[in-house]
Design a protein around this motif. Structure first.
Motif: not given
Lengths: 279, 264, 332
Positions: B76-80, B142-146
């Motif tokens: 999910v975080s990679t897609v977002l 995680c989203v921010s790091f991606v």
């Protein structure tokens, strides 16, 4: 396309923070239920000596940790930055790896070494340097050691970046103009890598303010920091309003530091950035 | 030759600090192979503690939980994160600085604050603490790091490449499919690996939002550490470290080489 | 001559900033036309508007009599060679060249045939499996041209394609490009700030300054009869002599002749001006002689070839004369 992420972070990052702000103005029933009665009571409690001293301890520990990580981290960053290009990447990865291993495991590693029946005591006893095992854990010094150990990579990385971006011709020019290596370092390298030191300071200082794992694992009852206090309010004391107030103060303090850092950074680089935009 | 002794001292100092960083971790790993359960005295090599881990139902449960949470939050975080990074790179937004602030703040704010605020949210929204709450929380940090990782890759990409594709008859979709995406891929994979590492390794935030039946590996280690020293913790920590190291190295190798601007 | 591109009242603004006030320009089939000007003069913006990478604020663009103003780049039958080539780093030379044909869904057999042809034409057959980053600047440049040519575009747009290369290589590629264009009979629109490059390669030069066309002529006319002071200044070296009515005479340094001040029985016209030699600089094939004019602060420059009788020394007194037909009057 950016909307899903913005919505996600609004709901799971901004809204929770706002609720925490609200809770920090609430009180609780003896059973830990939150009652929204809009009081400043939780913030007023900071003036109690116990909490003031915890705040002071936290700031002192954060400050010493920051200074120590600069002293330890700068030479390491400098060393990596002056390696031949092909060795810089591996050197950097070597510093990065501990950064990714969690604080818990890294603090625990020190417990194995420092505890009374630990590796260090066993060695010292074996070589007859001591007769009695030393009590090395569960005190302020152990906490400091753990903090420096945990946060050192945060200091090395930004300093490395700033040294690496340094134009080495400046140093050559300085030595050409008769500056000794020490003078060249003091007059050129150090001022020009200040942004890296500042970034590292922000990262280390903020992280140590909120740290609770290291004191939890390596510190005694007396070496509690704000982080532990917050953790306690949420998990054992079940005093969420007070815990919320504490964490709001922590968050605001961190944000103020970050904003000050960016202000300083943009005022320093303002001219250069504009010139780049023109090109 | 003053330059030589100076560089020798620097080198020795750097090595000493690297030793300071790694020695404790090596000792931890070493003692996971020690036969003796209680003492720090080396009494012989054994793999018993590792074998014991694989027979321990609670360890396996924690491992399963960790993997489920890590995979779900990575996807999910990679897609977002990827869509956000691409959008931010491609379009001009009116409130770009606000959006950027929102994306970077989760990294800057102390983890403990993020953890407890999520706990407060879940309790107020009556979301039970468990794997779901863990996944939601992990996605959030995680989203921010991606975004940062993918963005670094995209910013290094010259806009002329996409223009060239359009000039060569590629529709916007084809441009994305054949040029933007393949070029961003190393950044996306690195971002995903980073998200996975962060998730599997996270203790602080999980500590607040996990429920009784959703213990992850770091939480299990914490519980064991609180009970006292045991070689099983050493073995489990060593495995977790090993996984982290491998993931970080792969992610690093996928990143664009760290070269300074002046050489480009 | 058949019209290939017609720009009708094209203007471009970025916010309040006017890049191009209004331009009309017609480009004919098979022409090598160069847009020449200093950086920021709007030449690249104009080229990008023809490619469709930029939208004009006002005006219309016709390609082969079709209004393409609103068409996106991928629907226009023109191809561009970018300044830094913009080769796809994740594809081999061959894949780069195939890209356009693949996007247009050209049948596979034809794709192969055309790629082979263009590889041969640009001498890239040996390098087909290489990736751009494994090639020299000159080779990458060839790939960029091949990648555009393979699509048989109606017009090839080149944005300073030789700018990143060193002097010698640039000279060779200038000739190669010119021959390629002549051989294929293609329309080339070439953008450069290098006046020498423009003079050697083009059939027609459009000199631009601040978004305005200063002059649009063949290289010979541009050089010998510049219409404006800007053109005279930008292309080659010139001496300017201001007149009281506001007009200016331009004389090229190679048209200025020097003679001793006290020369008797001269078989040339009376010198128009007198002055003192201040400096003589050796340039290989010529000497540049700098002369400070009497009663003014102006310094003029004259080229002296070595088969001319005399080599001048600083501080010598000279007379300066030129033929009336070598003097061009410009305005502004």
């Amino acid at each position: 396309m950016v909307a899903p992420t913005v919505l996600w972070l609004s709901f799971f990052f901004v809204v929770p923070l706002l609720i925490v702000v609200a809770v920090s103005f609430a009180s609780r029933t003896p059973y830990g239920q939150v009652i929204f009665d809009w009081t400043f009571g939780n913030y007023a409690r900071f003036t109690e000596t116990l909490y003031l001293s915890i705040f002071a301890d936290t700031l002192i520990v954060a400050l010493i940790t920051t200074v120590l990580t600069i002293l330890l981290g700068y030479p390491l960053a400098y060393f990596i930055a002056q390696l031949p290009k092909k060795w810089q990447q591996p050197g950097l990865i070597l510093v990065m790896i501990p950064f990714w291993i969690n604080f818990l495991i890294r603090s625990y590693a020190w417990v194995i070494i420092l505890r009374t029946q630990g590796v260090l005591n066993t060695l010292l006893l074996k070589f007859g340097l001591i007769d009695q095992p030393l009590q090395m854990l569960y005190n302020e010094i152990a906490v400091m050691l753990g903090m420096v150990y945990a946060l050192l990579p945060f200091m090395v990385l930004p300093i490395y970046v700033s040294i690496e971006q340094l134009d080495h011709r400046l140093l050559e020019a300085a030595s050409d103009l008769g500056a000794s290596p020490f003078t060249a370092f003091r007059k050129i390298t150090l001022p020009l890598t200040m942004p890296g030191i500042a970034a590292g300071t922000i990262l280390v200082f903020i992280s140590s303010l909120g740290m609770f794992v290291v004191p939890d694992v390596m510190g005694g009852a007396k070496s509690a920091l704000i982080g532990n206090l917050i953790q306690n309010q949420f998990l054992s004391a079940r005093d969420w309003p007070f815990g919320s107030a504490l964490s709001i103060v922590l968050a605001v303090l961190s944000l103020v530091l970050i904003v000050l850092y960016y202000k300083a950074l943009s005022s320093q680089q303002g001219g250069g950035k504009n010139a780049k935009d023109m090109a | 030759m003053p330059k030589t002794w100076r560089s020798h001292v620097l080198c020795a100092y750097a090595m000493a600090i690297l030793a300071f960083l790694y020695l404790p971790l090596l000792i931890l790993a070493l003692y996971s192979f020690n036969e003796s359960r209680i003492n720090a005295v080396w009494s012989g090599f054994t793999l018993d503690w590792y074998l014991a881990l694989f027979k321990n139902r609670r360890v396996l449960e924690a491992l399963t939980n960790s993997l489920i949470v890590a995979f779900a939050s990575t996807i999910v975080s990679t897609v977002l994160g990827t869509t956000a990074a691409i959008a931010l790179n491609k379009y001009q937004y009116k409130y770009k600085s606000v959006i950027n602030g929102l994306l970077y703040l989760p990294i800057l704010i102390p983890e403990i604050v993020m953890g407890l605020s999520l706990l407060v949210l879940f309790s107020q929204a009556h979301i039970p603490l468990g794997k779901t709450s863990l996944i939601l929380a992990h996605i959030t940090f995680c989203v921010s790091f991606v975004v940062i990782t993918v963005n670094a890759r995209l910013e290094g990409m010259r806009p002329e490449l996409e223009q060239a594709a359009m000039d060569l008859y590629a529709t916007p979709f084809q441009t994305f499919r054949y040029v933007t995406l393949p070029l961003a891929m190393p950044g996306i994979v690195a971002g995903a690996l980073m998200a996975f590492t962060l998730s599997i390794d996270d203790f602080i935030i999980s500590f607040f939002v996990a429920g009784p039946n959703s213990t992850t590996l770091p939480l299990y280690i914490y519980a064991m550490v609180k009970r006292g020293i045991s070689p099983e913790i050493n073995a489990l920590s060593t495995l977790l470290m090993l996984a982290t190291i491998i993931l970080v190295i792969i992610a690093q190798l996928l990143q664009p080489q760290h070269v300074s601007k002046k050489e480009e | 001559m058949k019209e290939m591109i017609r720009l009708q009242g094209i203007s471009k603004k970025f916010g309040d900033h006017i890049i191009i006030p209004s331009i009309d320009l017609t480009i004919y089939d098979g022409e090598f036309i160069t847009l020449l000007g200093p950086s920021g003069c709007g030449k690249t913006t104009l080229l990008r508007m023809i490619a469709g990478l930029e939208q004009p604020t006002e005006g219309k663009i016709f390609l082969d009599d079709e209004d393409v103003t609103k068409l996106p780049p991928y629907k226009r039958d023109v191809n561009m060679v970018f300044q830094n080539y913009a080769l796809f780093p994740h594809m081999t030379v061959e894949e780069n060249i195939h890209f356009g044909l693949k996007m247009k869904n050209v049948p596979m057999d034809e794709q192969k045939e055309r790629v082979e042809q263009v590889l041969y034409l640009t001498q890239l057959e040996e390098l087909r499996k290489r990736r751009p980053q494994q090639m020299s600047g000159g080779q990458q440049q060839r790939v960029a041209i091949a990648r555009a040519l393979v699509n048989n575009p109606k017009v090839l747009l080149l944005d300073e394609p030789l700018g990143a290369l060193d002097y010698q290589l640039r000279k060779n590629l200038q000739l190669e490009l010119k021959n390629l264009q002549r051989g294929l009979g293609l329309t080339f629109i070439y953008v450069t700030h290098d006046q020498e490059e423009a003079l050697t390669m083009s059939d027609r030069i459009v000199v631009m300054n601040k978004g305005v066309i200063e002059q649009d002529d063949n290289p010979d006319t541009i050089y010998h009869t510049p219409k404006t002071k800007f053109v005279a200044k930008f292309i080659g070296e010139s001496n300017f002599f201001e007149h009281e009515d506001g007009s200016t005479s331009v004389v090229r340094p190679e048209k200025l002749n020097l003679c001793p001040e006290d020369e008797e029985n001269a078989n040339h016209p009376e010198p128009q001006l007198y002055g003192t030699v201040v400096d003589v600089v050796f340039y290989g094939t010529i000497d540049k002689v700098f002369v400070r004019l009497d009663n003014s602060n102006q310094t003029v420059v004259a080229y002296q070839y070595f088969d001319d009788v005399k080599r001048w020394q600083p501080d010598e007194r000279v007379g300066i004369w030129w033929q009336p037909q070598d003097e061009v009057i410009v305005h502004k």
